[in-house]
Write a protein that holds these residues in place. Structure first.
Motif, PDB file in Angstrom:
ATOM      1  N   ASP A 357       0.871  -1.122   0.034  1.00 54.82           N
ATOM      2  CA  ASP A 357      -0.191  -0.132   0.147  1.00 54.82           C
ATOM      3  C   ASP A 357       0.818   1.232  -0.155  1.00 54.82           C
ATOM      4  O   ASP A 357       0.694   2.133  -0.882  1.00 54.82           O
ATOM      5  CB  ASP A 357      -0.871  -0.094   1.196  1.00 54.82           C
ATOM      6  N   ALA A 386      -7.250  -2.805   0.261  1.00 54.87           N
ATOM      7  CA  ALA A 386      -8.450  -1.614  -0.104  1.00 54.87           C
ATOM      8  C   ALA A 386      -7.909  -0.060   0.308  1.00 54.87           C
ATOM      9  O   ALA A 386      -8.257   0.784  -0.564  1.00 54.87           O
ATOM     10  CB  ALA A 386      -9.525  -1.811   0.876  1.00 54.87           C
ATOM     11  N   ALA A 389      -5.913   0.525  -2.717  1.00 52.45           N
ATOM     12  CA  ALA A 389      -7.083   0.417  -4.205  1.00 52.45           C
ATOM     13  C   ALA A 389      -7.401   1.896  -4.203  1.00 52.45           C
ATOM     14  O   ALA A 389      -7.864   2.570  -5.142  1.00 52.45           O
ATOM     15  CB  ALA A 389      -8.217  -0.529  -3.873  1.00 52.45           C
ATOM     16  N   ILE A 412      -8.008  -6.264  -2.654  1.00 50.92           N
ATOM     17  CA  ILE A 412      -8.443  -5.122  -2.492  1.00 50.92           C
ATOM     18  C   ILE A 412     -10.138  -5.276  -1.674  1.00 50.92           C
ATOM     19  O   ILE A 412     -10.671  -4.254  -1.210  1.00 50.92           O
ATOM     20  CB  ILE A 412      -9.076  -4.609  -3.775  1.00 50.92           C
ATOM     21  N   GLY A 416     -12.360  -2.347  -1.492  1.00 47.21           N
ATOM     22  CA  GLY A 416     -11.652  -1.732  -2.789  1.00 47.21           C
ATOM     23  C   GLY A 416     -12.184  -1.562  -4.022  1.00 47.21           C
ATOM     24  O   GLY A 416     -11.953  -0.659  -4.639  1.00 47.21           O
ATOM     25  N   ASN A 438      -9.192 -11.097  -6.117  1.00 53.55           N
ATOM     26  CA  ASN A 438      -9.029  -9.996  -5.129  1.00 53.55           C
ATOM     27  C   ASN A 438     -10.023 -10.053  -4.080  1.00 53.55           C
ATOM     28  O   ASN A 438     -10.305  -9.083  -3.334  1.00 53.55           O
ATOM     29  CB  ASN A 438      -9.183  -8.696  -5.806  1.00 53.55           C
TER      30      ASN A 438
END
Length: 610
Positions: A357, A386, A389, A412, A416, A438
């Motif tokens: 991230d 997330a 994302a 995600i 996300g 995902n």
């Protein structure tokens, strides 16, 4: 003292040879070899006669008594056990009588064993060895038969000839075609040196692949004279060769002044940070390169930093592939800073670098602040959640050039997916998006589906390996019946089951855009296959490819699909995959018959895989 010595050769078939001496206490011996008999009569009366026999494969030595015997009183014997010397008081005449026979005996023994040696060990046949012997290679040139290894001198001429013949064929290809693929031919460094001459003077070859040929840093030197003479080669693929950092340095030194190569592929080439640094230095000086592929190497943060520095100066590279390296968050951050001053880059591939991230946040910030107009962004398999994302979605909202986005195999989740869906409402450039693997459920896919009502740009949607279930399939189906421009829909391994297949089948009755449909691994079974068959039987004039592999479909489902193919004269399917199901020969026969029927009626070929 008198001595008698006799040598009487005879070939009838024996040669009998007799030598008398009173100075030796040697028992009479007979040597027989291929019909040769040598006899030494013993005159020592104090020693009992003996028979000693030596046997070889063609040699027999046999003791034989005989010959005139002297009286023991006049014979002098050397007794080793008693330490007596036969010469201590012997006069000169006795010494002479001893030496002469002894010399004759030694000389004769030498001749004898030379003869025996010739009989037992015949000469090797020269012509045979010469016939099988490989021609001596030129100095500094050995033929290579396996990746990075030379032929051993003792290998047969057949292998040598085949190796040379292959290289001659390769050389002919290089001289004849504009695109040549020699990947996996295992000709090694020496083979590359051999082919260099053909490559150097070819003025039509634009693309050549030497991938996976055991080429090392030493072989890279072959390109020195090649690229000085060849001005048309645009693509050079050296992937899968262990050239290492040293090879990369040598190649970069050669390419500094090259004005033809536009695409350089060095995937899986054992490159590290030093190799990346050499390539970065090359990019600062070379203004002709457009595509650099460095996938699956060992480039770390330091190498990423070097490449980032090159992007600040380079204004021609349009695509950089760094998939499967070790950039991490720090490497992504370095690239972000380098791209802030770059205007030429269009494709950035960073799959499998564990940037996370934080790395995504830094990278998206740098891209947003730069003047780079990316069309392809690959962030697959990078441990993005997330949170990451969200940063990607913010960039997607602002981008007016992004055409392809890969977020495959991250995490995600639904949260996300909602962020991405919000970005897609504003973006009008993204046509291909991959959100597979995902952990997106029905809720997340429903948000994506709603975007498709008003988005007519997205043409490919990959959401496979997400547990969307039948509810997620229903949410997509309701929108895609009458909305969107999806041409390729990939729902493999989404756990939709037979119920989800029913929703998708209902969509196919109305949708007129989907040409590729992937439903692998969804547990459709015969019930789901029959649902799809009903839709194919009635209507659908656009679906070209249908993938139903790994769905536990049996003969009943196969029969239903076969009947649908026969009944619909306007069916457009050209590829049907039913591999890895539970079909017997009866289901396979039904599908084969349907394929033949379609061809007879419409002259359309359907490729069916069982």
């Amino acid at each position: 003292m008198g001595h008698a010595s006799a040598l009487s050769p005879c070939f009838q078939p024996k040669i009998s040879l007799s030598l008398q001496s009173e100075a030796f206490g040697i028992s009479a011996s007979c040597y027989r070899a291929h019909g040769l008999l040598l006899s030494f009569p013993n005159t020592a009366s104090s020693f009992p006669s003996r028979r000693t026999c030596f046997r070889f494969s063609t040699l027999v030595v046999r003791a034989a008594d005989g010959g005139a015997r002297r009286q023991s009183s006049v014979r002098r014997v050397y007794r080793q056990s008693q330490g007596e010397s036969a010469f201590r008081s012997a006069p000169v005449q006795q010494i002479t009588s001893f030496v002469v026979p002894a010399g004759a005996f030694v000389a004769f023994t030498f001749v004898l064993w030379k003869l025996v040696e010739k009989i037992l060990m015949p000469k090797s046949k020269g012509p045979t060895l010469v016939e099988n012997k490989s021609p001596a290679p030129a100095k500094g040139m050995n033929w290579s038969f396996a990746a990075g290894t030379n032929l051993f001198p003792g290998l047969t001429a057949k292998i040598d000839r085949e190796s040379k013949q292959k290289l001659n064929e390769f050389a002919k290809e290089i001289r004849s075609f504009s695109i040549v693929d020699m990947s996996g031919c295992n000709f090694g460094d020496e083979g590359l040196f051999f082919l260099a001459e053909s490559l150097a003077y070819n003025q039509t070859l634009e693309e050549v692949s030497f991938a996976a040929n055991g080429i090392t840093a030493e072989g890279i030197k072959a390109f020195d004279r090649v690229l000085q003479s060849n001005f048309v080669l645009k693509t050079l693929n050296l992937s899968g060769n262990p050239i290492g950092d040293e090879g990369a340095k040598s190649l970069c030194d050669i390419l500094v002044d090259n004005n033809s190569i536009e695409k350089l592929q060095l995937n899986s080439a054992d490159l590290g940070d030093e190799g990346a640094k050499a390539i970065a230095d090359l990019l600062k000086k070379n203004s002709n390169l457009r595509v650099i592929e460095l996938n699956n190497n060992m480039i770390d943060y330091s190498g990423f930093t070097s490449l980032a520095g090159a992007f600040l100066e380079n204004a021609t590279v349009r695509s950089i592939y760094l998939n499967g390296n070790y950039g991490g968050a720090l490497g992504a951050n370095a690239l972000a800073k380098g791209l802030e001053g770059n205007k030429s880059l269009r494709e950035l591939h960073l799959q499998g670098n564990s940037i996370g991230d934080e790395g995504v946040r830094a990278l998206m910030s740098g891209l947003s602040a730069s003047k780079v107009k990316l069309t392809h962004l690959d962030l697959g398999n990078n441990s993005i959640s997330a949170k990451g994302a969200f940063h990607i979605a913010e960039y997607v909202k602002k981008s007016k050039s992004l055409f392809w986005l890969n977020m495959y195999m991250n995490d995600i989740s639904d949260q996300g997916a909602e962020k991405v869906a919000e970005a897609l409402k504003q973006n009008r450039s993204l046509a291909i998006i991959d959100l597979g693997g995902n952990n997106i459920h029905a809720k997340g896919i429903s948000e994506i589906a709603q975007v498709l009502k008003d988005n007519s740009v997205i043409s490919t949607l990959e959401v496979g390996y997400n547990p969307i279930g039948p509810d997620g399939a229903e949410a997509l189906s309701e929108v895609l019946k009458f909305h969107g421009s999806i041409k390729s829909l990939k729902l493999g391994w989404c756990q939709i089951g037979a119920k989800g297949a029913e929703y998708i089948a209902d969509t196919l009755k109305y949708n007129n855009t989907i040409t590729i449909l992937d439903l692998r691994g969804n547990g459709l079974r015969d019930e789901g296959a029959r649902c799809l068959a009903r839709s194919l039987k009635v209507v659908n004039e656009v679906l070209n490819e249908l993938d139903l592999g790994f769905n536990e479909i049996r003969d009943d489902g196969a029969f239903a699909i076969a009947q649908a193919l026969k009944a619909n004269e306007d069916v457009k399917i050209t590829s049907l995959n039913l591999a890895n199901n539970f079909l017997t020969k009866f289901g396979q026969s039904a599908l084969t018959d349907a394929r033949d029927h379609v061809y007879e009626m419409n002259e359309k070929e359907v490729n069916i895989v069982f």
